[in-house]
Design a protein around this motif. Structure first.
Motif, PDB file in Angstrom:
ATOM      1  N   SER A  22       0.825  -1.211   0.000  1.00  0.00           N
ATOM      2  CA  SER A  22       0.000   0.000   0.000  1.00  0.00           C
ATOM      3  C   SER A  22       0.857   1.256   0.000  1.00  0.00           C
ATOM      4  N   GLY A  62       0.685   3.773  -2.958  1.00  0.00           N
ATOM      5  CA  GLY A  62       0.352   5.145  -2.604  1.00  0.00           C
ATOM      6  C   GLY A  62       1.190   6.164  -3.339  1.00  0.00           C
ATOM      7  N   ASN A  83      -7.432   2.786  -3.102  1.00  0.00           N
ATOM      8  CA  ASN A  83      -6.267   1.983  -2.722  1.00  0.00           C
ATOM      9  C   ASN A  83      -6.678   0.772  -1.896  1.00  0.00           C
ATOM     10  N   SER A 103      -3.581   2.007   3.207  1.00  0.00           N
ATOM     11  CA  SER A 103      -4.012   2.635   1.957  1.00  0.00           C
ATOM     12  C   SER A 103      -4.269   4.123   2.126  1.00  0.00           C
ATOM     13  N   GLY A 156      -1.452   6.529   1.545  1.00  0.00           N
ATOM     14  CA  GLY A 156      -1.018   6.816   0.185  1.00  0.00           C
ATOM     15  C   GLY A 156      -1.064   8.289  -0.151  1.00  0.00           C
TER      16      GLY A 156
END
Length: 651
Positions: A256, A260, A269, A299, A302
């Motif tokens: 992630s 990202g 994400n 996520s 990101g």
């Protein structure tokens, strides 16, 4: 025959996973509720989408038009696409087979009222002095209503409510019975023309930055996604961390963080990587809520991960008047600490549950992956290097786009043929639609703040409420960011807080501007995992078939460092590369990492062994003392951590 059946089964499993991910996106991500079957209008959408992307590539390389003209093409085409793609009511896209006549009418009306600014550019400039005609005024009123409706369809009702309240304040603020917030009211037509025709409203800084930089970076991400980079990042992450304790969860965090770098959507994400990582975490022994919370927390980070980060980072660059290289440099350490905190949390949870890593034979070979697909990192390296040596973000991303296109031809499975190339051009516009609508509506909020002087009044209120104490002012600002983030996308949230709250902290407490702007940026992002409205956690829970609220709580526990780190770089801006010197920076990073180990173990309830309640409290206190840069705190916090470790070891 058996291998063929197995192959079919694998294809069916992939198709099923994609369908489930799509269903989760449509449920939790407003941006995914678009019409897929629109008949002949698909050609119109394709033409408008491809044209808009080509326009931005052209102006990105050869130079943009005046901001009002550039913004009019940017917003007008986007509004037309929104009304053609997004239905009036969520869910209608499931049974509509074409675009209803009223949405066609709204689409072309929206394009007309926006392109009108280009056709009559010189006359409208003169009208600022001499006054607008009745026709101009009517168009501005229609335009504001169309923008709000387009934003409702793509982003949701909360941001529309906030913008409407701000317009109401501009109209009726003189009736508020306080000296602090009241102001002289405006006529509605005056508000509409100011917001639509002037640079301080809808076509203000947020939309200008979207038209210059954000669109191109979003398109760059689309190209990379369509060249298998997501799978490469997943394979790389599992190859690096899969064999260690709790390897599947650690791989999810690493994957992630890598994804990202090319995408700034928390929910997107979560679904993109979570549809792959969450089932693996569950299979290895993690509870569904923990798997969902881990993916959501990772996520969400990101949006703070260089080099691309979230769209708000580009607006921050303009607000602060610094280069994008400065923004990236300021984000590196906080983002690393954020992901490290989640990584440490997954380690302690795996230790607590006794979850070991995966066998090496089941993991991708890192050296082989780098040999086969390492060239995919070249576009990112081009962007980073060109920004660092002084190129504008526009020119850097153009070079990155060209590089990504060229490297796609290295392998057949990543190649962008003619059909796929035009598909990617169209997708670039589709991905940008919610962002364009959000920043344009955020311009309404910023415009009203400018018209009414609300920012200065709000700043005075914050200082008065905090009684001059910095920590209280930061705490109240954090709450405001989290509350606004429950209804506003990150970019709009940042525009509001950067316009209203940030000046109060900078001027009232003499703080470094970049640390304050990063502070409000962080907490705007964290709203995506903070209950009760935590869309990223809800999306992860949908994949994991877990309790959404518990998933949100787990995400907060794992990302607890993100709730602490922003306070650190306000008190010690050295973490955002402000007045940085080598030794203090190294010392601050070391103590911060040790502090996060203590805080994360406190949240999970496991250190060397299961932690008793008083040990968790002491670990949390020790962690806070270490995280905040202070010699006395470090001299107390570190021995306390060591003492608890030996105490648990003796058990």
């Amino acid at each position: 025959m058996i291998s063929k059946n197995n192959k079919l089964t694998q294809v069916e499993q992939i198709t099923k996973a994609e369908q489930e991910a799509k269903a989760v996106l449509q449920k939790y991500d407003r941006e995914s509720n678009f019409r897929e079957e629109i008949g002949v209008w698909a050609w119109v959408v394709a033409f408008l989408g491809i044209s808009l992307t080509v326009f931005h590539i052209y102006t990105g390389y050869f130079g943009t038009f005046p901001s009002q003209k550039q913004g009019a093409v940017h917003l007008g085409t986007a509004l037309g696409l929104i009304f053609l793609l997004f239905p009036f009511k969520k869910g209608q896209q499931l049974f509509q087979k074409t675009v209803p006549w009223y949405d066609v009418l709204l689409a072309f009306l929206a394009m007309y009222v926006t392109y009108y600014k280009i056709i009559n550019f010189d006359e409208l400039l003169q009208s600022i002095t001499w006054g607008y005609s009745q026709f101009d005024t009517v168009l501005s009123v229609i335009a504001v209503f169309l923008l709000l409706e387009a934003t409702r369809r793509t982003v949701g009702i909360p941001i529309v409510i906030v913008a409407t309240v701000m317009i109401g304040y501009a109209l009726y603020g003189n009736y508020i019975p306080t000296k602090t917030l009241s102001h002289q009211g405006y006529e509605f037509t005056d508000v509409a023309t100011r917001l639509w025709y002037r640079d301080s409203g809808i076509f203000g800084t947020p939309l200008q930055i979207s038209a210059k930089y954000i669109y191109l970076f979003l398109f760059f991400g689309v190209i990379l996604v369509n060249t298998r980079i997501g799978q490469f990042f997943n394979d790389l992450a599992f190859g690096l961390t899969g064999r260690f304790t709790g390897g599947t969860a650690k791989a999810a965090v690493v994957a992630s963080s890598l994804q990202g770098m090319v995408s700034g959507s928390s929910v997107g994400n979560t679904v993109a990587s979570g549809s792959f990582t969450i089932p693996m975490m569950k299979n290895s022994g993690f509870k569904p809520e923990f798997a969902a919370g881990t993916e959501a927390a990772a996520s969400t980070g990101g949006q703070i991960m260089p080099p691309i980060m979230g769209a708000a980072a580009f607006i921050m660059m303009e607000y602060l008047g610094v280069s994008y290289a400065v923004i990236m440099a300021a984000a590196i350490i906080p983002a690393s600490l954020y992901f490290l905190g989640i990584f440490i949390g997954t380690h302690f949870e795996a230790k607590r549950l006794g979850i070991v890593g995966l066998p090496k034979s089941e993991l991708p070979n890192v050296a082989q992956q780098m040999k086969q697909y390492g060239y995919m990192l070249l576009p990112l390296m081009v962007i980073i290097s060109t920004v660092m040596i002084g190129y504008t973000p526009q020119r850097a991303v153009i070079y990155g786009i060209v590089t990504a296109f060229l490297v796609s031809f290295v392998r057949k499975e990543t190649r962008l043929g003619i059909k796929k190339f035009f598909y990617v051009l169209e997708q670039g516009a589709r991905v940008a639609l919610p962002v364009i609508a959000a920043v344009a509506t955020a311009g309404i909020i910023a415009g009203v703040v400018s018209m009414t002087g609300l920012g200065a009044k709000f700043a005075a209120s914050i200082i008065a409420l905090s009684n001059g104490y910095l920590f209280l002012a930061l705490f109240f600002t954090m709450i405001a960011c989290l509350v606004l983030g429950m209804g506003l996308p990150t970019t709009a949230n940042y525009v509001v807080t950067a316009t209203i709250a940030a000046p109060a902290l900078i001027n009232g407490f003499d703080l470094a501007p970049i640390s304050v702007h990063m502070f409000v940026f962080y907490f705007g992002i964290l709203a995506d995992i903070t209950p009760p409205v935590c869309l990223a956690a809800y999306a992860g829970a949908g994949i994991a078939q877990a309790n959404p609220f518990k998933s949100g709580v787990t995400a907060v526990k794992l990302a607890i460092a993100a709730f602490i780190v922003p306070y650190i770089f306000v008190y010690s801006p050295i973490l955002v590369m402000e007045n940085v010197t080598a030794l203090p920076l190294i010392a601050t990073i070391i103590t911060a990492v040790l502090g996060m180990v203590a805080v994360s173990s406190s949240m999970i309830g496991f250190y060397k062994a299961y932690s008793k309640p008083y040990e968790r409290i002491l670990l949390f206190v020790a962690g806070i003392m270490l995280i905040f840069p202070n010699v006395v705190g470090a001299l107390v916090g570190l021995p306390l951590m060591i003492a608890i470790w030996f105490l648990q070891k003796s058990r």
